[in-house]
Design a protein around this motif. Structure first.
Motif, mmCIF file in Angstrom:
data_model
loop_
_atom_site.group_PDB
_atom_site.id
_atom_site.type_symbol
_atom_site.label_atom_id
_atom_site.label_comp_id
_atom_site.label_asym_id
_atom_site.label_seq_id
_atom_site.Cartn_x
_atom_site.Cartn_y
_atom_site.Cartn_z
ATOM 1 N N LEU A 92 52.805 -29.739 -11.085
ATOM 2 C CA LEU A 92 51.882 -30.775 -11.550
ATOM 3 C C LEU A 92 50.931 -31.226 -10.449
ATOM 4 N N TYR A 93 51.462 -31.462 -9.245
ATOM 5 C CA TYR A 93 50.602 -31.950 -8.172
ATOM 6 C C TYR A 93 49.657 -30.873 -7.659
ATOM 7 N N ILE A 94 50.057 -29.603 -7.730
ATOM 8 C CA ILE A 94 49.133 -28.515 -7.372
ATOM 9 C C ILE A 94 47.976 -28.470 -8.372
ATOM 10 N N LEU A 95 48.287 -28.629 -9.656
ATOM 11 C CA LEU A 95 47.238 -28.645 -10.678
ATOM 12 C C LEU A 95 46.306 -29.842 -10.495
ATOM 13 N N ILE A 96 46.868 -31.000 -10.132
ATOM 14 C CA ILE A 96 46.049 -32.190 -9.907
ATOM 15 C C ILE A 96 45.136 -31.984 -8.703
ATOM 16 N N LYS A 97 45.706 -31.484 -7.600
ATOM 17 C CA LYS A 97 44.913 -31.242 -6.399
ATOM 18 C C LYS A 97 43.804 -30.224 -6.666
ATOM 19 N N ARG A 98 44.131 -29.191 -7.400
ATOM 20 C CA ARG A 98 43.138 -28.157 -7.709
ATOM 21 C C ARG A 98 41.987 -28.749 -8.513
ATOM 22 N N HIS A 99 42.316 -29.580 -9.490
ATOM 23 C CA HIS A 99 41.282 -30.209 -10.318
ATOM 24 C C HIS A 99 40.393 -31.116 -9.467
ATOM 25 N N ILE A 100 41.011 -31.892 -8.573
ATOM 26 C CA ILE A 100 40.250 -32.814 -7.731
ATOM 27 C C ILE A 100 39.332 -32.048 -6.787
ATOM 28 N N SER A 131 28.653 -37.146 2.045
ATOM 29 C CA SER A 131 28.584 -37.459 3.463
ATOM 30 C C SER A 131 29.037 -38.867 3.777
ATOM 31 N N ASN A 132 29.388 -39.627 2.740
ATOM 32 C CA ASN A 132 29.836 -41.001 2.944
ATOM 33 C C ASN A 132 31.211 -40.996 3.589
ATOM 34 N N SER A 133 31.316 -41.553 4.788
ATOM 35 C CA SER A 133 32.572 -41.496 5.543
ATOM 36 C C SER A 133 33.681 -42.272 4.872
ATOM 37 N N THR A 134 33.365 -43.422 4.270
ATOM 38 C CA THR A 134 34.389 -44.227 3.607
ATOM 39 C C THR A 134 34.968 -43.493 2.414
ATOM 40 N N ALA A 135 34.094 -42.924 1.593
ATOM 41 C CA ALA A 135 34.560 -42.172 0.428
ATOM 42 C C ALA A 135 35.390 -40.974 0.874
ATOM 43 N N HIS A 136 34.928 -40.328 1.945
ATOM 44 C CA HIS A 136 35.674 -39.164 2.444
ATOM 45 C C HIS A 136 37.047 -39.563 2.954
ATOM 46 N N SER A 137 37.113 -40.737 3.597
ATOM 47 C CA SER A 137 38.391 -41.216 4.132
ATOM 48 C C SER A 137 39.392 -41.463 3.027
ATOM 49 N N PHE A 138 38.959 -42.152 1.965
ATOM 50 C CA PHE A 138 39.854 -42.428 0.845
ATOM 51 C C PHE A 138 40.238 -41.141 0.121
ATOM 52 N N SER A 139 39.289 -40.217 -0.011
ATOM 53 C CA SER A 139 39.572 -38.949 -0.669
ATOM 54 C C SER A 139 40.611 -38.155 0.118
ATOM 55 N N SER A 140 40.468 -38.158 1.443
ATOM 56 C CA SER A 140 41.423 -37.444 2.289
ATOM 57 C C SER A 140 42.815 -38.048 2.191
ATOM 58 N N MET A 141 42.886 -39.383 2.160
ATOM 59 C CA MET A 141 44.186 -40.042 2.054
ATOM 60 C C MET A 141 44.841 -39.723 0.719
ATOM 61 N N ALA A 142 44.062 -39.777 -0.371
ATOM 62 C CA ALA A 142 44.613 -39.448 -1.688
ATOM 63 C C ALA A 142 45.093 -38.005 -1.722
ATOM 64 N N ASP A 143 44.300 -37.109 -1.116
ATOM 65 C CA ASP A 143 44.672 -35.699 -1.086
ATOM 66 C C ASP A 143 45.961 -35.490 -0.300
ATOM 67 N N MET A 144 46.104 -36.210 0.810
ATOM 68 C CA MET A 144 47.314 -36.095 1.616
ATOM 69 C C MET A 144 48.531 -36.573 0.829
ATOM 70 N N LYS A 145 48.371 -37.674 0.099
ATOM 71 C CA LYS A 145 49.494 -38.217 -0.666
ATOM 72 C C LYS A 145 49.903 -37.271 -1.787
ATOM 73 N N LEU A 146 48.923 -36.643 -2.429
ATOM 74 C CA LEU A 146 49.242 -35.693 -3.489
ATOM 75 C C LEU A 146 50.039 -34.511 -2.949
ATOM 76 N N THR A 147 49.824 -34.207 -1.672
ATOM 77 C CA THR A 147 50.600 -33.145 -1.037
ATOM 78 C C THR A 147 51.985 -33.638 -0.646
ATOM 79 N N LEU A 148 52.040 -34.862 -0.122
ATOM 80 C CA LEU A 148 53.289 -35.395 0.417
ATOM 81 C C LEU A 148 54.315 -35.769 -0.648
#
Length: 319
Positions: free
Chosen positions: A184-192, A208-225
């Motif tokens: 499920l989380y692989i499918l979610i990450k792939r979609h994102i 290029s927005n650093s704030t948006a990129h920061s939150f996106s990276s954190m969400a991506d990390m959590k989906l992996t973790l």
């Protein structure tokens, strides 16, 4: 079969510490949800119900590992029943959160995802309750000689069908979670990632927005973790169960027993670290609240007063 696993004092201390951290972590998730109304999104509400299960698991496991049962008793059966129900419920709520996020994000169906919440409650509370009641009525809960536990009670080791009941009261759901969560989380990450790539192509200013990129990276990390942490914590219990089936004395090794104890009791703390301490707006609110409490206390001691409150943006589960 060497039908007894020794639980050493050092193992008790380590596992009790893990229980305490899980108790505090689960409590913090519940408290932040209650205090800040704008955090009451559906994903975080599901996380709260998972934390309720983890809270009861931590308390019941702490009682068991603190006492280290050596025979059947009333409190052994009660503790075993509570931990069986709470632990199994935790498996279901963990998968429920993944299913909700999959329907919401991948299927882009918020209404459909929200409609599943009642179903989640029926399954995540009802199935564990039915299994636990059945095990109690058939006298299957009791002393397990710490063969697949760390001092606490679970399925009676002397029951002729103890393997079947170990599967029904936990292991089969654990195995299913091992498969379901990564998929499920692989499918979610792939979609994102696909959606983010399309957004970056047509709206480079946002990419290029650093704030948006920061939150996106954190969400991506959590989906992996999320699935990784679940598997890393629970795998030791599974290893000892397999070693029990193979009648291997390796299941009694102190290191494996300790890892099993930590894995079964640390889930609440792990969730708190990911979804409270590693969630910047909530972490900021907590820091502000602690500072305000310190200032109020300091000012009161000097006949002064201090007030403060926290505000912040609406937080979803994976901000």
């Amino acid at each position: 079969m060497a039908n007894h696993t020794e639980v050493y004092f050092s193992e008790q201390v380590i596992v009790l510490s893990s229980c305490a951290l899980s108790f505090l972590g689960s409590s913090l998730i519940i408290i932040t949800y209650i205090i800040w109304s704008d955090l009451r999104t559906t994903p975080r509400k599901l996380l709260v119900w998972l934390s309720v299960s983890d809270w009861f698991s931590a308390v019941s496991y702490a009682y068991g590992v603190g006492k280290v049962f050596h025979t059947d008793s009333v409190d052994c059966v009660v503790q075993g029943a509570i931990s069986t129900f709470a632990n199994t419920s935790s498996f279901f709520w963990t998968v429920a959160i993944a299913v909700y996020l999959y329907v919401f994000i991948v299927r882009s169906n918020k209404r459909g995802a929200d409609s599943l919440v009642l179903f989640f409650h029926l399954i995540s509370w009802g199935v564990p309750l039915a299994i636990t009641v059945a095990a109690l009525c058939l006298n299957k809960i009791g002393y397990d000689a710490s063969e697949v536990s760390v001092g606490w009670c679970w399925v009676k080791i002397e029951a002729p069908d103890h393997v079947l009941w170990m599967l029904l009261t936990g292991k089969i759901w654990e195995f299913l979670a091992y498969v379901t969560l990564p998929v499920l989380y692989i499918l979610i990450k792939r979609h994102i990632h696909i959606a983010h790539a399309a957004l970056s192509e047509y709206r480079p200013i946002l990419a290029s927005n650093s704030t948006a990129h920061s939150f996106s990276s954190m969400a991506d990390m959590k989906l992996t973790l999320i699935p990784v942490i679940f598997i890393c914590l629970r795998i030791w219990s599974t290893v000892r169960f397999i070693l029990l089936l193979a009648d291997s004395t390796a299941r009694q090794h102190p290191v494996l027993v300790t890892l099993h104890g930590i894995g079964n009791t640390f889930q609440g703390a792990a969730n708190c670290i990911m979804f409270v301490l590693f969630t910047r707006p909530i972490r900021t609110r907590l820091c502000n609240a602690l500072c305000c409490c310190y200032c109020c206390s300091h000012c009161t001691s000097n006949q002064g007063t201090a007030e403060g409150d926290g505000t912040g943006p609406l937080i979803s589960l994976c901000c």
